[in-house]
Motif scaffolding. Sequence first.
Motif, PDB file in Angstrom:
ATOM      1  N   UNK A 152      30.367  36.686  52.568  1.00  0.00           N
ATOM      2  CA  UNK A 152      31.690  36.517  53.181  1.00  0.00           C
ATOM      3  C   UNK A 152      32.823  36.773  52.199  1.00  0.00           C
ATOM      4  N   UNK A 153      32.556  36.603  50.918  1.00  0.00           N
ATOM      5  CA  UNK A 153      33.576  36.842  49.903  1.00  0.00           C
ATOM      6  C   UNK A 153      34.153  38.248  49.996  1.00  0.00           C
ATOM      7  N   UNK A 154      33.340  39.206  50.406  1.00  0.00           N
ATOM      8  CA  UNK A 154      33.784  40.595  50.451  1.00  0.00           C
ATOM      9  C   UNK A 154      34.862  40.845  51.488  1.00  0.00           C
ATOM     10  N   UNK A 155      35.076  39.886  52.393  1.00  0.00           N
ATOM     11  CA  UNK A 155      36.095  40.042  53.433  1.00  0.00           C
ATOM     12  C   UNK A 155      37.372  39.260  53.134  1.00  0.00           C
ATOM     13  N   UNK A 156      37.391  38.533  52.048  1.00  0.00           N
ATOM     14  CA  UNK A 156      38.548  37.690  51.739  1.00  0.00           C
ATOM     15  C   UNK A 156      39.695  38.508  51.141  1.00  0.00           C
ATOM     16  N   UNK A 157      40.953  38.100  51.387  1.00  0.00           N
ATOM     17  CA  UNK A 157      42.103  38.822  50.823  1.00  0.00           C
ATOM     18  C   UNK A 157      42.045  38.965  49.310  1.00  0.00           C
ATOM     19  N   UNK A 158      41.458  37.983  48.632  1.00  0.00           N
ATOM     20  CA  UNK A 158      41.365  38.069  47.176  1.00  0.00           C
ATOM     21  C   UNK A 158      40.566  39.287  46.737  1.00  0.00           C
TER      22      UNK A 158
END
Length: 300
Positions: A152-158
């Motif tokens: 899911x990290x790959x979809x975060x704005x960061x």
Amino acid sequence: MGPAEHGTGPDAEARVHSQGEAGRARTRDGRELYYQRLAGPEGRPTVVFEGGLAAGRSYWAGVQTALADVAPTVVYDRSGLGRSPAAPPGVSRRLHALADDLGDLLDHLGPKGPYLLVGHSWGGPLVRLAAAARPARVAGLVLVDPSDEACELLFEPSMRRAERAGQLATVWLARLGLLGRVYRSLTAALPPDAAADLRAEGFTVAMTRTRGRELEDAAGDLRALLKNPPGLAGLPVTVVSAGRTSAGMPESVRRRATVSHAYRARQSPHGRHVVLPEANHMAVTTSAAELAEEIRRLAT
């Protein structure tokens, strides 16, 4: 084209490149992809390597040569990398288009295969798509610290901010002629001829333009995989995670990536997840021998 194009002078014809004989494959829209094929034992699947974001064939040299007694191997440059001319501006460099190009390369090499596809980082989802298009000719997949839509990290704005910052830094360093220095330790781990190729071809301003095109909508490409997962027809899949942190992969990111890798392996009835304790994200150069052993498991 043969080994002669890797050098000049009277002895150039006699030289044999560590990554094998050179050739060019034509894509369905007429572009050419530069590749090198290293001969190996007959009766084994041909191992075809797919690099990460804007990474050409030379990064694989250590792994490729470690498999010389195992199977035939092929490395290549995507359009706009290494010795493959850039795709025209109107030609997509999104993930599905890159997978189509890999499929065209396999058609050129021999449409029936069998092939063992090895993809690093962004090359992980790419080889999954290519395998799903023609699973009958694929013997298995090895995904090396892959980008995976289960993270899911790959979809975060960061992540989008990090991508933009990384691209700006890459362009700036390339323009100053300093990008190669950042990767000196990786280049030093390669056979001398592959290292020379990488220094000449891998850190150019032209490469940064290709990098930007490949990053055009990474999140959108991953969302497409979530919506329509590539069907791998029960193919053997080995997912290799790095055990160490590295630049851009601190412990929190490393942990979440590894969880997604374990998940990906569980989706295959013949899945295997392995962590290489001494490897970082650039396992293709920093842990070439260990990675080659994991590939050997599926190739023999």
